[in-house]
Write a protein that holds these residues in place. Structure first.
Motif, mmCIF file in Angstrom:
data_model
loop_
_atom_site.group_PDB
_atom_site.id
_atom_site.type_symbol
_atom_site.label_atom_id
_atom_site.label_comp_id
_atom_site.label_asym_id
_atom_site.label_seq_id
_atom_site.Cartn_x
_atom_site.Cartn_y
_atom_site.Cartn_z
ATOM 1 N N ALA A 1 0.856 -1.184 0.000
ATOM 2 C CA ALA A 1 0.000 0.000 0.000
ATOM 3 C C ALA A 1 0.888 1.228 0.000
ATOM 4 O O ALA A 1 1.897 1.273 0.713
ATOM 5 C CB ALA A 1 -0.910 0.012 1.228
ATOM 6 N N GLY A 2 0.530 2.219 -0.806
ATOM 7 C CA GLY A 2 1.306 3.438 -0.839
ATOM 8 C C GLY A 2 2.769 3.153 -1.162
ATOM 9 O O GLY A 2 3.084 2.589 -2.204
ATOM 10 N N ARG A 3 3.636 3.518 -0.264
ATOM 11 C CA ARG A 3 5.071 3.316 -0.471
ATOM 12 C C ARG A 3 5.637 2.186 0.390
ATOM 13 O O ARG A 3 6.839 2.081 0.579
ATOM 14 C CB ARG A 3 5.804 4.622 -0.195
ATOM 15 N N LEU A 4 4.742 1.357 0.905
ATOM 16 C CA LEU A 4 5.129 0.243 1.767
ATOM 17 C C LEU A 4 5.302 -1.019 0.931
ATOM 18 O O LEU A 4 4.458 -1.354 0.097
ATOM 19 C CB LEU A 4 4.064 0.024 2.830
ATOM 20 N N ASN A 5 6.418 -1.745 1.163
ATOM 21 C CA ASN A 5 6.748 -2.931 0.374
ATOM 22 C C ASN A 5 6.952 -4.158 1.264
ATOM 23 O O ASN A 5 7.465 -4.051 2.380
ATOM 24 C CB ASN A 5 8.052 -2.708 -0.403
ATOM 25 N N LEU A 6 6.563 -5.304 0.734
ATOM 26 C CA LEU A 6 6.923 -6.591 1.329
ATOM 27 C C LEU A 6 7.873 -7.287 0.358
ATOM 28 O O LEU A 6 7.603 -7.342 -0.848
ATOM 29 C CB LEU A 6 5.698 -7.460 1.579
ATOM 30 N N ILE A 7 8.964 -7.824 0.881
ATOM 31 C CA ILE A 7 9.997 -8.427 0.037
ATOM 32 C C ILE A 7 10.383 -9.781 0.614
ATOM 33 O O ILE A 7 10.560 -9.930 1.829
ATOM 34 C CB ILE A 7 11.253 -7.528 -0.018
ATOM 35 N N ALA A 8 10.518 -10.764 -0.258
ATOM 36 C CA ALA A 8 11.049 -12.073 0.125
ATOM 37 C C ALA A 8 12.217 -12.385 -0.794
ATOM 38 O O ALA A 8 12.130 -12.185 -2.012
ATOM 39 C CB ALA A 8 9.981 -13.153 0.005
ATOM 40 N N LEU B 1 37.684 -30.698 2.150
ATOM 41 C CA LEU B 1 38.802 -30.219 1.327
ATOM 42 C C LEU B 1 38.397 -29.204 0.259
ATOM 43 O O LEU B 1 39.199 -28.864 -0.601
ATOM 44 C CB LEU B 1 39.548 -31.400 0.675
ATOM 45 N N ARG B 2 37.146 -28.719 0.293
ATOM 46 C CA ARG B 2 36.774 -27.606 -0.576
ATOM 47 C C ARG B 2 37.367 -26.322 -0.014
ATOM 48 O O ARG B 2 37.584 -26.193 1.195
ATOM 49 C CB ARG B 2 35.252 -27.486 -0.664
ATOM 50 N N LYS B 3 37.607 -25.347 -0.884
ATOM 51 C CA LYS B 3 38.330 -24.145 -0.471
ATOM 52 C C LYS B 3 37.475 -23.157 0.303
ATOM 53 O O LYS B 3 37.998 -22.373 1.090
ATOM 54 C CB LYS B 3 38.925 -23.453 -1.699
ATOM 55 N N HIS B 4 36.138 -23.176 0.081
ATOM 56 C CA HIS B 4 35.297 -22.139 0.674
ATOM 57 C C HIS B 4 34.015 -22.726 1.257
ATOM 58 O O HIS B 4 33.467 -23.704 0.726
ATOM 59 C CB HIS B 4 34.928 -21.070 -0.363
ATOM 60 N N ASP B 5 33.547 -22.100 2.328
ATOM 61 C CA ASP B 5 32.221 -22.383 2.865
ATOM 62 C C ASP B 5 31.212 -21.414 2.247
ATOM 63 O O ASP B 5 31.579 -20.328 1.775
ATOM 64 C CB ASP B 5 32.202 -22.215 4.383
ATOM 65 N N THR B 6 29.960 -21.801 2.286
ATOM 66 C CA THR B 6 28.866 -20.966 1.789
ATOM 67 C C THR B 6 27.806 -20.848 2.879
ATOM 68 O O THR B 6 27.491 -21.835 3.547
ATOM 69 C CB THR B 6 28.225 -21.586 0.532
ATOM 70 N N TYR B 7 27.279 -19.654 3.077
ATOM 71 C CA TYR B 7 26.137 -19.483 3.975
ATOM 72 C C TYR B 7 25.043 -18.729 3.230
ATOM 73 O O TYR B 7 25.277 -18.143 2.173
ATOM 74 C CB TYR B 7 26.535 -18.771 5.268
ATOM 75 N N TRP B 8 23.835 -18.773 3.759
ATOM 76 C CA TRP B 8 22.720 -18.158 3.039
ATOM 77 C C TRP B 8 21.687 -17.603 4.008
ATOM 78 O O TRP B 8 21.613 -17.999 5.172
ATOM 79 C CB TRP B 8 22.066 -19.155 2.082
ATOM 80 N N PHE B 9 20.898 -16.671 3.493
ATOM 81 C CA PHE B 9 19.802 -16.062 4.245
ATOM 82 C C PHE B 9 18.509 -16.182 3.446
ATOM 83 O O PHE B 9 18.492 -15.927 2.240
ATOM 84 C CB PHE B 9 20.058 -14.575 4.505
ATOM 85 N N LEU B 10 17.451 -16.556 4.113
ATOM 86 C CA LEU B 10 16.096 -16.477 3.569
ATOM 87 C C LEU B 10 15.412 -15.361 4.329
ATOM 88 O O LEU B 10 15.133 -15.489 5.524
ATOM 89 C CB LEU B 10 15.353 -17.797 3.753
ATOM 90 N N GLY B 11 15.197 -14.233 3.641
ATOM 91 C CA GLY B 11 14.722 -13.048 4.337
ATOM 92 C C GLY B 11 13.311 -12.638 3.963
ATOM 93 O O GLY B 11 12.887 -12.781 2.816
ATOM 94 N N PHE B 12 12.600 -12.115 4.953
ATOM 95 C CA PHE B 12 11.285 -11.509 4.754
ATOM 96 C C PHE B 12 11.388 -10.080 5.278
ATOM 97 O O PHE B 12 11.690 -9.859 6.451
ATOM 98 C CB PHE B 12 10.205 -12.296 5.484
ATOM 99 N N THR B 13 11.136 -9.124 4.388
ATOM 100 C CA THR B 13 11.462 -7.731 4.656
ATOM 101 C C THR B 13 10.242 -6.847 4.509
ATOM 102 O O THR B 13 9.407 -7.060 3.621
ATOM 103 C CB THR B 13 12.550 -7.250 3.674
ATOM 104 N N ILE B 14 10.160 -5.858 5.363
ATOM 105 C CA ILE B 14 9.200 -4.773 5.181
ATOM 106 C C ILE B 14 10.017 -3.494 4.993
ATOM 107 O O ILE B 14 10.978 -3.247 5.718
ATOM 108 C CB ILE B 14 8.222 -4.649 6.373
ATOM 109 N N SER B 15 9.676 -2.716 3.958
ATOM 110 C CA SER B 15 10.448 -1.511 3.664
ATOM 111 C C SER B 15 9.524 -0.366 3.297
ATOM 112 O O SER B 15 8.363 -0.567 2.913
ATOM 113 C CB SER B 15 11.442 -1.769 2.525
ATOM 114 N N TYR B 16 10.082 0.837 3.401
ATOM 115 C CA TYR B 16 9.346 2.045 3.031
ATOM 116 C C TYR B 16 10.217 2.848 2.078
ATOM 117 O O TYR B 16 11.413 3.055 2.323
ATOM 118 C CB TYR B 16 8.998 2.881 4.262
ATOM 119 N N THR B 17 9.597 3.313 0.973
ATOM 120 C CA THR B 17 10.317 4.075 -0.043
ATOM 121 C C THR B 17 9.975 5.555 0.066
ATOM 122 O O THR B 17 8.795 5.929 0.080
ATOM 123 C CB THR B 17 9.960 3.574 -1.452
#
Length: 265
Positions: A177-184, A239-255
């Motif tokens: 609504a208006g300038r309010l956002n939901l982001i996944a 013996l792999r060179k790098h680890d990986t991590y991740w985020f599953l995010g649910f965001t509320i934002s205002y523009t």
């Protein structure tokens, strides 16, 4: 070095924004976190902790934006929960708090300007660069120990506490609504380190440890089997060179939008 990269990119972003500024956006995020590495080699969507964060974004137009963000999370792993006997016998475990700062660029597949454009939603992709601070820990005989200073693989000195990380991901945003956002969004981070879980290479010779706790945490198979399987020089990690991590995010934002930006065409 990671901090310098972030500062340079933020400076360049500010320079660009002065030329073609459109809007600012503020958001807060909550979700889950997980990792792929030596204690989780096969499940890229296994959630092991919570993640929270916040961001400041500059939207240059309806398609392109640059975002500075901070995320805090904790990831965990334990061989005791594996369905594979060889990992259960290894019996290692860790919990690592993560603190990440990043600068990413976003691209919307549909023109998206809250309360102005006709599109109420858009899928998007993003990629960038960041820095992560990590501190793997383990519980032994009821006490929580920081693993880095114990050099559990017999390193000559502790590994770094920070690493460059390369975020990339996909998501969808919706104008509520208006300038309010939901982001996944789901975003992976390729960390330029293999020690987020304190496991990387080979078992060390027990004789190199002057600290009995370090020796015990270097090979925990004896706690399960009654004898140790970590012979010096045998494989401890994947013996792999790098680890990986991740985020599953649910965001509320205002523009924050100035009408001048979008109506003076």
């Amino acid at each position: 070095m990671p901090a310098r990269i972030i500062v340079i990119l933020i400076f360049l972003c500010c320079v660009v924004s002065k030329v073609q500024a459109q809007s600012w956006e503020l958001g807060v995020t909550m979700g889950g976190a997980g990792y792929l590495g030596d204690l989780n080699q096969r499940n890229p969507l296994k959630v092991s902790g919570l993640a929270t964060g916040a961001f400041l974004k500059r939207n240059f137009n309806g398609y392109f934006s640059a975002k500075a963000s901070y995320m805090h999370a904790q990831i965990e792993g334990a061989d005791s929960t594996s369905k594979y006997e060889q990992f259960r016998n290894r019996n290692l475990s860790f919990a690592t708090p993560l603190n990440e700062v990043a600068l990413t660029g976003e691209f919307n597949f549909l023109e998206y300007i809250p309360s102005i454009s006709k599109n109420l939603f858009t899928p998007f992709i993003y990629a960038g660069v960041g820095a992560v601070k990590y501190n793997p820990q383990a519980t032994y005989q009821g006490v929580v120990y920081d693993l880095r200073p114990l050099t559990t693989e017999g390193q000559s000195k502790p590994y770094r506490q920070t690493a460059v990380t390369l975020p990339f991901g996909v998501g969808i945003k919706y104008n509520v609504a208006g300038r309010l956002n939901l982001i996944a969004d789901l975003g992976y981070r390729s960390a330029r380190t293999d020690y987020i879980d304190d496991v990387s290479g080979l078992y060390a010779d027990k004789s190199v440890f002057s600290n009995p706790v370090a020796a015990a945490l270097s090979d925990r198979s004896g706690e399960r089997l009654g004898y140790n399987i970590g012979a010096a020089g045998s494989q401890r990690g994947d013996l792999r060179k790098h680890d990986t991590y991740w985020f599953l995010g649910f965001t509320i934002s205002y523009t924050f939008i100035t009408e001048k930006c979008y109506y003076e065409k």
